[in-house]
Design an enzyme around this catalytic site. Structure first.
Site, PDB file in Angstrom:
ATOM      1  N   HIS A  93       0.825  -1.215   0.000  1.00 53.50           N
ATOM      2  CA  HIS A  93       0.000   0.000   0.000  1.00 53.50           C
ATOM      3  C   HIS A  93       0.859   1.265   0.000  1.00 53.50           C
ATOM      4  O   HIS A  93       0.355   2.335  -0.324  1.00 53.50           O
ATOM      5  CB  HIS A  93      -1.068  -0.030   1.105  1.00 53.50           C
ATOM      6  CG  HIS A  93      -0.644   0.329   2.498  1.00 53.50           C
ATOM      7  ND1 HIS A  93      -0.348  -0.615   3.455  1.00 53.50           N
ATOM      8  CD2 HIS A  93      -0.506   1.523   3.111  1.00 53.50           C
ATOM      9  CE1 HIS A  93      -0.048  -0.009   4.593  1.00 53.50           C
ATOM     10  NE2 HIS A  93      -0.131   1.291   4.416  1.00 53.50           N
ATOM     11  N   ASP A 152       1.202  -7.654   2.404  1.00 51.61           N
ATOM     12  CA  ASP A 152       1.285  -6.215   2.110  1.00 51.61           C
ATOM     13  C   ASP A 152       2.753  -5.766   1.965  1.00 51.61           C
ATOM     14  O   ASP A 152       3.296  -5.101   2.833  1.00 51.61           O
ATOM     15  CB  ASP A 152       0.588  -5.440   3.234  1.00 51.61           C
ATOM     16  CG  ASP A 152       0.286  -3.998   2.838  1.00 51.61           C
ATOM     17  OD1 ASP A 152       0.844  -3.531   1.830  1.00 51.61           O
ATOM     18  OD2 ASP A 152      -0.497  -3.339   3.551  1.00 51.61           O
ATOM     19  N   SER A 170       3.634   2.351   8.454  1.00 52.69           N
ATOM     20  CA  SER A 170       3.411   1.406   7.371  1.00 52.69           C
ATOM     21  C   SER A 170       4.733   1.151   6.667  1.00 52.69           C
ATOM     22  O   SER A 170       5.424   2.088   6.291  1.00 52.69           O
ATOM     23  CB  SER A 170       2.426   1.988   6.357  1.00 52.69           C
ATOM     24  OG  SER A 170       1.150   2.019   6.904  1.00 52.69           O
TER      25      SER A 170
HETATM   26  N1  ASP Z   1      -2.443   0.641   7.896  1.00 50.10           N
HETATM   27  C1  ASP Z   1      -2.105   1.821   8.564  1.00 50.10           C
HETATM   28  C2  ASP Z   1      -2.087   2.987   7.652  1.00 50.10           C
HETATM   29  O1  ASP Z   1      -2.177   2.802   6.486  1.00 50.10           O
HETATM   30  C3  ASP Z   1      -0.907   1.711   9.423  1.00 50.10           C
HETATM   31  C4  ASP Z   1      -1.368   2.074  10.784  1.00 50.10           C
HETATM   32  O2  ASP Z   1      -1.957   3.129  10.912  1.00 50.10           O
HETATM   33  O3  ASP Z   1      -1.178   1.292  11.696  1.00 50.10           O
HETATM   34  O4  ASP Z   1      -2.059   4.126   8.028  1.00 50.10           O
END
Ligand code: ASP
Length: 724
Positions: A91, A226, A659
């Site tokens: 991502h 991911d 991330s």
């Molecule tokens: N998945 C989260 C983000 O994209 C990572 C996190 O906030 O822990 O911001």
């Protein structure tokens, strides 16, 4: 349990509960500034660290920090080879993967693997930043502003910053500057080196990298691979250089050895990265505002745009690709806010904060803490002024930056429209037109006028519905009111605008027709963005900033007061996108009565979730076969019942920006890549709860198995230092 929460519990319930009440050495709240780790070394070693604080952060020798990268300014990544190879999240690389994807070469859907360095793909504007030094300059900055207020204080502070920066950023390629921490109670000079040639090396199919989609985002149990792979290139002296074919792979001072020994429940872990923002010092009224007003407003804005984007993306491959990044960035926080509100309510965050505030006020009655009298009241009075402006500012951001693309695109043309003759006279017109032709071409790639119009219709109505009357852009509101519906208004708007048509814009730029270009001044998109901006800068931003400054000054005192009143407690320094270390254990949780989350998930769960044709849970058939065959090679758990671990949770305190951060074992080896938090942790930016806050990491063995066994890119694994 959060420190603030635990304080409140302890103080309110009984003042005699011992500190060990907070439980065994396990979950840890805190995002630690790497230069201050010495004080934590004993505790970390007692938990399983077999390194020293100096091994983690040093300015005298290579240390783990040299392998940690601020990736693209918003994510983290880690070096995993001596040849500049880095890992981050899928991502985090999503925008770049989308950038290189077409319907014919659909890297989003099918993945991408460079089989040699010559096949790696350059990415305009992508950067990789290393931290050179972090130096505490608090004494110097604080001395320079001592006793000053307002303008005078701001000027003195800027002067101190400039002097320090001139002294300390004195080598070629060093950037950075002084950064404020803890509401201005602390200051650090952070020097950095930023590399600008960062190439895409590999990405799994979205069915791996985004497996579970929005359904599983922020959720455990999780089965998402991911990750994505990039490589940093440098000039022949290993220093930053713009993209060039003659650049060579960057040689980092340190890269992480990659451990395939695996993790198990209870293992010590650290996450080293760039957490973005936390707000642990919000007062009870502000938390209530988040739950009751702010989150519902933001969620509603995004509900409106997501309805349009999701429908468009499922209608064709072109639109699925074109709106991939936009959808993800909108949906990610949208879902988090829902979990955050639920978690804050469930933990009675408002009550917890109120209890702490009451106790703080009581303590402030003691003579030695008298300077803290009135601090909470000052924060809360400033909050009351602040909330309407905070909402209006957010609405502006949602509409302009997360809304229809037409507005910002038209704004790109400002200089040309307003200064056509001057640019021409100065001989700068050609350069300008060329740049805009390029901007317009990029815009066209991910733009669909009818989708944009749909987003515009949905958001214009929501924006005008939410914003307070006296903060509204008046002409826009009046124009809008003349139409029977938002759709009608939008349809008329797009019919009258040229900015919804990149082809016509291109022709216009090529025609160099000065009158027609200047006439864009009356284009509705150009008019609206200008009205929204001037409305924002006149009516919203000044009051927003002054209220925010008041809150900051009072919160600085609140934070100082808490530390002085309760010297045995640790109050975390809020995240601010600077390098931090957090540590805890591989650990599951039991966030609700009668249920338990295991710490590890395996490929079994992927097959259990698999649903052919489902947008979030479909899988490529060759992957299904490989998962069923179960040949895990060196990456499995071993023995007759060998399994492949996909993800694991830990009690490391993380947030957005973490991330892509390396998950590191007690020996300093890479065991996973951080990418998310569980649903029950989404309130942790405001209130951390040690019993239930868990970060989610993809197990490095799954990453390597995908690269090696599924993608056939074993040469990348060969490049790494594998610890068996
Ligand atoms: N998945 C989260 C983000 O994209 C990572 C996190 O906030 O822990 O911001």
């Amino acid at each position: 349990m959060n420190k603030i929460q635990s304080m409140a519990t302890k103080l309110v319930a009984s003042l005699i509960l011992p500190l060990c009440f907070m439980g065994p050495l396990g979950a840890k709240e805190g995002m630690w500034i790497p230069t201050l780790l010495q004080a934590l070394e004993d505790e970390m070693q007692a938990m399983g660290l077999r390194l020293t604080a100096e091994d983690i952060y040093s300015i005298n020798q290579s240390s783990l920090k040299d392998a940690v990268v601020h990736f693209g300014g918003g994510c983290t990544a880690e070096m995993v080879s001596s040849q500049g190879l880095l890992l981050t999240n899928h991502h985090c690389g999503y925008g770049e993967i989308q950038y290189h994807s077409t319907v014919e070469n659909d890297y989003l859907k099918d993945g991408f693997w460079a089989m040699s360095m010559s096949e790696e793909l350059p990415n305009p504007n992508l950067t990789a930043t290393f931290i050179h030094r972090i130096i505490d300059v608090s004494a110097r900055v604080l001395a320079s502003i001592d006793g000053l207020d307002g303008e005078e204080r701001a000027e003195a502070k800027n002067k101190a910053y400039s002097e320090i920066e001139a002294e300390m950023l004195n080598e070629e390629h060093l950037t950075g500057g002084v950064v404020e921490f803890d509401f201005g109670n602390q200051y650090f000079l952070i020097s950095k080196i930023t590399y600008k040639d960062v190439r895409l090396v590999g990405a799994p199919p979205s069915a791996v990298g985004k497996f579970g989609g929005d359904t599983d985002n922020w959720v455990w149990p999780r089965h998402t691979g991911d990750f994505s792979v990039f490589r940093i290139y440098a000039d022949e002296d290993n220093m930053p250089s713009e993209y060039s074919e003659s650049n060579v792979p960057y040689k980092p001072a340190h890269h992480f050895p990659v451990s395939i020994k695996g993790v198990k429940d209870g293992d010590f872990t650290m996450v080293f990265g760039f957490p973005g923002t936390t707000e642990q010092f919000l007062t009870s009224d502000a938390v209530e505002h988040v739950i009751e007003e702010y989150n519902p407003m933001n969620i509603a804005m995004r509900d409106a745009s997501l309805a349009v984007i999701n429908a468009a993306r499922s209608s064709s491959d072109e639109l699925r690709i074109a709106y991939a990044s936009k959808q993800s960035s909108i949906a990610n926080a949208w879902k988090k806010w829902m979990g955050q509100s639920a978690g804050l309510k469930e933990l009675d965050a408002v009550g917890t904060k109120k209890a702490l505030e009451a106790d703080f006020k009581k303590m402030a009655q003691k003579r030695k803490f008298s300077e803290y009298r009135g601090v909470i009241d000052s924060i809360q009075a400033a909050n009351l002024d602040y909330f309407p402006y905070m909402e209006a500012r957010r609405l502006f951001i949602e509409f302009v930056y997360y809304g229809p693309d037409i507005l910002l695109h038209s704004f790109e043309f400002s200089n040309l429209i307003e200064h056509f003759d001057t640019l021409n006279a100065k001989g700068e017109l050609d350069k300008h037109l060329d740049r805009l032709l390029h901007v317009n071409e990029e815009y066209a790639k991910n733009y669909d006028a009818s989708v944009d119009q749909g987003i515009f219709a949905a958001l214009a109505e929501a924006y005008l519905g939410f914003i307070e009357d006296d903060l509204k852009p008046e002409e826009f509101a009046e124009d809008f009111a003349r139409f029977g519906s938002s759709e009608e208004y939008a349809s008329n708007f797009y019919k009258s605008s040229l900015f919804d048509n990149p082809n016509q814009l291109e022709a216009l730029l090529n025609s160099r027709n000065s009158e027609a270009i200047k006439a864009l001044k009356d284009d509705p998109a150009f008019e609206l963005i200008n009205e929204l901006r001037s409305n924002y800068f006149a009516k919203i931003s000044p009051s927003y900033s002054s209220a925010k400054e008041k809150i900051k000054t009072a919160t600085a005192a609140y934070s100082r007061g808490l530390r002085e009143m309760y010297p045995d407690e640790v109050f975390i320094v809020d995240a601010n996108s600077t390098l931090r270390l957090t540590y805890g254990r591989v650990e599951g949780s039991s966030p609700h009565d009668g249920m338990t989350y295991n710490a590890l998930s395996t490929t079994k769960g992927i097959l259990q979730k698999y649903q052919p044709g489902h947008p979030d849970f479909d899988l490529p058939l060759d992957l299904v076969e490989k998962l069923k065959a179960g040949d895990w090679g060196q990456y499995g758990t071993g023995g007759d019942e060998s399994e492949l671990v996909v993800c694991f949770t830990g009690s490391n305190h993380t947030t957005g920006g973490n991330s892509g951060s390396p998950a590191i074992n007690g020996d300093g080896e890479l065991v996973g890549i951080n990418f998310d938090r569980t649903w029950e942790s989404t309130m942790s930016d405001i209130l951390f709860d040690e019993s239930r806050c868990r970060n989610i990491m993809v197990d490095i063995r799954y990453v390597l198995w995908i690269i090696d066994h599924y993608a056939g890119a074993g040469h990348l694994v060969d490049e790494m230092t594998i610890v068996r």
